[in-house]
Design an enzyme around this catalytic site. Structure first.
Site, PDB file in Angstrom:
ATOM      1  N   VAL A 181      75.992  12.740  28.277  1.00 35.44           N
ATOM      2  CA  VAL A 181      74.960  13.272  27.388  1.00 35.44           C
ATOM      3  C   VAL A 181      75.085  14.788  27.388  1.00 35.44           C
ATOM      4  O   VAL A 181      75.167  15.411  28.450  1.00 35.44           O
ATOM      5  CB  VAL A 181      73.544  12.851  27.839  1.00 35.44           C
ATOM      6  N   MET A 218      79.137   4.800  31.502  1.00 40.64           N
ATOM      7  CA  MET A 218      79.720   4.551  30.189  1.00 40.64           C
ATOM      8  C   MET A 218      79.764   5.777  29.290  1.00 40.64           C
ATOM      9  O   MET A 218      80.619   5.868  28.413  1.00 40.64           O
ATOM     10  CB  MET A 218      78.919   3.449  29.487  1.00 40.64           C
ATOM     11  N   LYS A 227      74.774  11.751  22.863  1.00 42.40           N
ATOM     12  CA  LYS A 227      75.338  10.818  23.832  1.00 42.40           C
ATOM     13  C   LYS A 227      76.675  10.337  23.298  1.00 42.40           C
ATOM     14  O   LYS A 227      76.754   9.813  22.183  1.00 42.40           O
ATOM     15  CB  LYS A 227      74.403   9.637  24.057  1.00 42.40           C
ATOM     16  N   GLY A 240      76.652   8.842  32.930  1.00 41.42           N
ATOM     17  CA  GLY A 240      76.532   7.529  33.530  1.00 41.42           C
ATOM     18  C   GLY A 240      77.894   6.865  33.562  1.00 41.42           C
ATOM     19  O   GLY A 240      78.925   7.507  33.312  1.00 41.42           O
ATOM     20  N   ILE A 298      74.442  17.483  30.172  1.00 43.36           N
ATOM     21  CA  ILE A 298      73.156  17.438  30.855  1.00 43.36           C
ATOM     22  C   ILE A 298      72.873  16.077  31.496  1.00 43.36           C
ATOM     23  O   ILE A 298      71.825  15.882  32.106  1.00 43.36           O
ATOM     24  CB  ILE A 298      72.012  17.804  29.884  1.00 43.36           C
ATOM     25  N   GLY A 299      73.788  15.149  31.345  1.00 43.05           N
ATOM     26  CA  GLY A 299      73.602  13.844  31.961  1.00 43.05           C
ATOM     27  C   GLY A 299      74.863  13.023  31.844  1.00 43.05           C
ATOM     28  O   GLY A 299      75.729  13.292  31.001  1.00 43.05           O
ATOM     29  N   ASP A 349      66.489  -3.908  32.275  1.00 40.30           N
ATOM     30  CA  ASP A 349      66.793  -2.969  33.361  1.00 40.30           C
ATOM     31  C   ASP A 349      65.655  -1.963  33.548  1.00 40.30           C
ATOM     32  O   ASP A 349      65.880  -0.758  33.661  1.00 40.30           O
ATOM     33  CB  ASP A 349      68.107  -2.233  33.083  1.00 40.30           C
TER      34      ASP A 349
END
Length: 376
Positions: free
Chosen positions: A64, A61, A79, A59, A56-57, A179
Site C-alpha cells: 500500500v 499479497m 494498493k 502484506g 505505508i503498508g 477474517d
C-alpha cells in the site's frame, strides 16, 4: 511510522498464516466458476493519474502506497500487487474480487474504493481513500493493564458495536468477511470505525443461498487461527454465523485481555476451538457484568445454530446492555449445561451412565440380599 498512528492498510492474511494447511488452500478462481486455463487473468488499462509516494503498508499479497491523484488534486492510498504475485492468475482474480466487492458497497464503516487499473511502475492496483488512525489492536495494546473501568468498557463496546453494524451491512449483502480480528478494525483520526481487509471475504448471491451454497468449500481452511469458528477450523461450510464467532473472540479479547483459546502452534489453537469450551469470562475478570459474559458466550457457541443469528443481533444486545435494557440472550440453565456437556462428551457420558446403571443394579441386588437375610 509512529506507534500512535496507523496509515490505511489492508494486512494480507498470508502474513498471518492464512491457510493452516497448504494442501487445503483454495485454488478456485474468485470471480467465477471457471477452471484455471479457460480464460486469461483480468487486465485493465494503464492509468497515469497517480504519482506513487512512500510505501505505508504491506502484506503477503500487496503493498500500500501513499499517492497523489493529479486529476482531483488529492492524496489517496494505492494498493498494488507485489511484483512476484502479479502473474499468478488466482492471486490477480482474488485481488480484483476484493476491489469489486468493496466498490459495490456503500457504508461508512468501509474504505471507499475509487478506481482499479494498471500502473506502469506497480502493475495492477486499486485506489482508495487514505485513512489515518489506529487499529483496534493498537488501541488494546496501548492500555495499561487488563483491568478496565466502566468508562473504558463503554468506549470499547461503542467501537465494537460499530464493527458489528458494518459486518451486519456486509451480511445483508450476502458477504461473509472470514477474517475479523482487532488488526482488521481501524478507528480513524475523527473517530470513524472501519473494518479492513476484505481479501478473504466471499459473496453468496440469493441463488446460491437458495441452493444451500455457503462461503467456504468443504476441506478449505482460511483465516486467522485464534479467530476461526469451529466449522471454519475444520474446513467445513460456513455462513455469517462464523463472523459472529470471530466477533465473539474479539469481544472476549478486549474485555478479558486474552483470546479464549491460546497455543504455541496454530493447530493447538484450532484443536481447542473445536474440542474445548471457552473459559467463562468472569473467571478471568470477576467484576465483568454478567450480561456481557452472556453475550460473549452466546457468540462463542460451538454449534453455529446456538449463536446469534447475525452480527446485527449481537450488536443489538450490546446496544441494549449499554442502555441498561434487557438483552435477548439468556444463560443456560443447569439442565441445559448438562445436556451440552453430554452432547460434547458422548463417549465419557455413556461410560458414566453405564457405571451409574451398574452401581444401581449392584445396589439393588445388595438391598434385596439384605432384606432376604433379615427375613430369614
Amino acid at each position: 511510522m509512529a506507534n500512535d498512528e496507523q496509515e490505511t492498510r489492508h494486512p494480507e492474511p498470508a502474513a498471518d498464516g492464512e491457510a493452516v494447511d497448504p494442501a487445503l488452500q483454495d485454488t478456485q478462481p474468485m470471480l467465477s466458476h471457471r477452471t484455471a486455463g479457460e480464460a486469461p487473468p483480468p487486465t485493465f488499462p494503464v492509468c497515469t493519474r497517480y504519482r506513487l509516494g512512500q510505501r505505508i503498508g504491506q502484506g503477503g499479497m500487496a503493498f500500500v502506497y501513499e499517492a497523489y491523484d493529479t486529476n482531483l488534486d488529492r492524496s489517496v492510498a494505492v494498493k498494488a500487487l507485489r511484483p512476484e504475485m502479479a502473474e499468478d492468475r488466482s492471486v490477480r482474480e482474488r485481488f480484483v474480487y476484493e476491489a469489486m466487492l468493496l466498490g459495490d458497497m456503500d457504508h461508512p464503516g468501509m474504505v471507499p474504493i475509487f478506481e482499479i487499473g494498471e500502473l506502469e511502475e506497480a502493475g495492477i492496483f486499486y485506489s482508495m481513500k487514505r485513512i489515518k488512525g489506529r487499529t483496534f489492536r493498537q488501541i488494546l495494546d496501548s492500555r495499561e493493564g487488563n483491568r478496565l473501568d466502566r468508562r473504558e468498557v463503554a468506549r470499547l463496546l461503542t467501537i465494537f458495536g460499530k464493527v458489528c453494524q458494518t459486518v451486519a451491512y456486509a451480511h445483508s449483502r450476502g458477504i461473509v468477511h472470514r477474517d475479523i480480528k482487532p488488526e482488521n478494525v481501524m478507528v480513524d483520526e475523527y473517530g470513524i470505525v472501519l473494518v479492513l481487509d476484505w481479501g478473504l471475504s466471499k459473496k453468496i448471491d440469493e441463488h446460491e443461498i437458495s441452493q444451500g451454497i455457503t462461503a467456504t468449500q468443504t476441506g478449505i481452511i482460511k483465516g486467522t487461527p485464534a479467530y476461526m469458528s469451529p466449522e471454519q477450523a475444520r474446513g467445513q461450510p460456513l455462513d455469517r454465523r462464523s463472523d459472529v464467532y470471530a466477533l465473539g473472540v474479539t469481544c472476549f479479547e478486549f474485555l478479558c485481555g486474552r483470546a479464549p483459546f491460546e497455543g504455541e502452534q496454530p493447530l493447538d489453537i484450532l484443536r481447542k476451538a473445536t474440542e474445548t469450551e471457552p473459559p467463562r469470562p468472569r473467571t478471568l475478570v470477576p467484576d465483568l457484568p454478567l450480561d456481557l459474559e452472556i453475550i460473549i458466550l452466546k457468540a462463542l457457541e460451538k454449534n453455529a445454530a446456538d449463536r446469534y443469528d447475525s452480527a446485527k443481533a449481537m450488536g443489538d444486545d450490546l446496544y441494549h446492555y449499554l442502555n441498561g435494557e434487557p438483552i435477548s440472550a439468556r444463560p443456560l440453565s443447569r439442565t441445559g449445561r448438562m445436556k451440552k456437556w453430554v452432547k460434547r462428551h458422548r463417549l465419557l457420558s455413556s461410560v458414566v451412565g453405564a457405571s451409574a446403571a451398574t452401581l444401581l443394579l449392584v445396589g439393588g441386588f445388595s438391598a434385596v440380599a439384605v432384606v432376604r437375610s433379615k427375613a430369614q
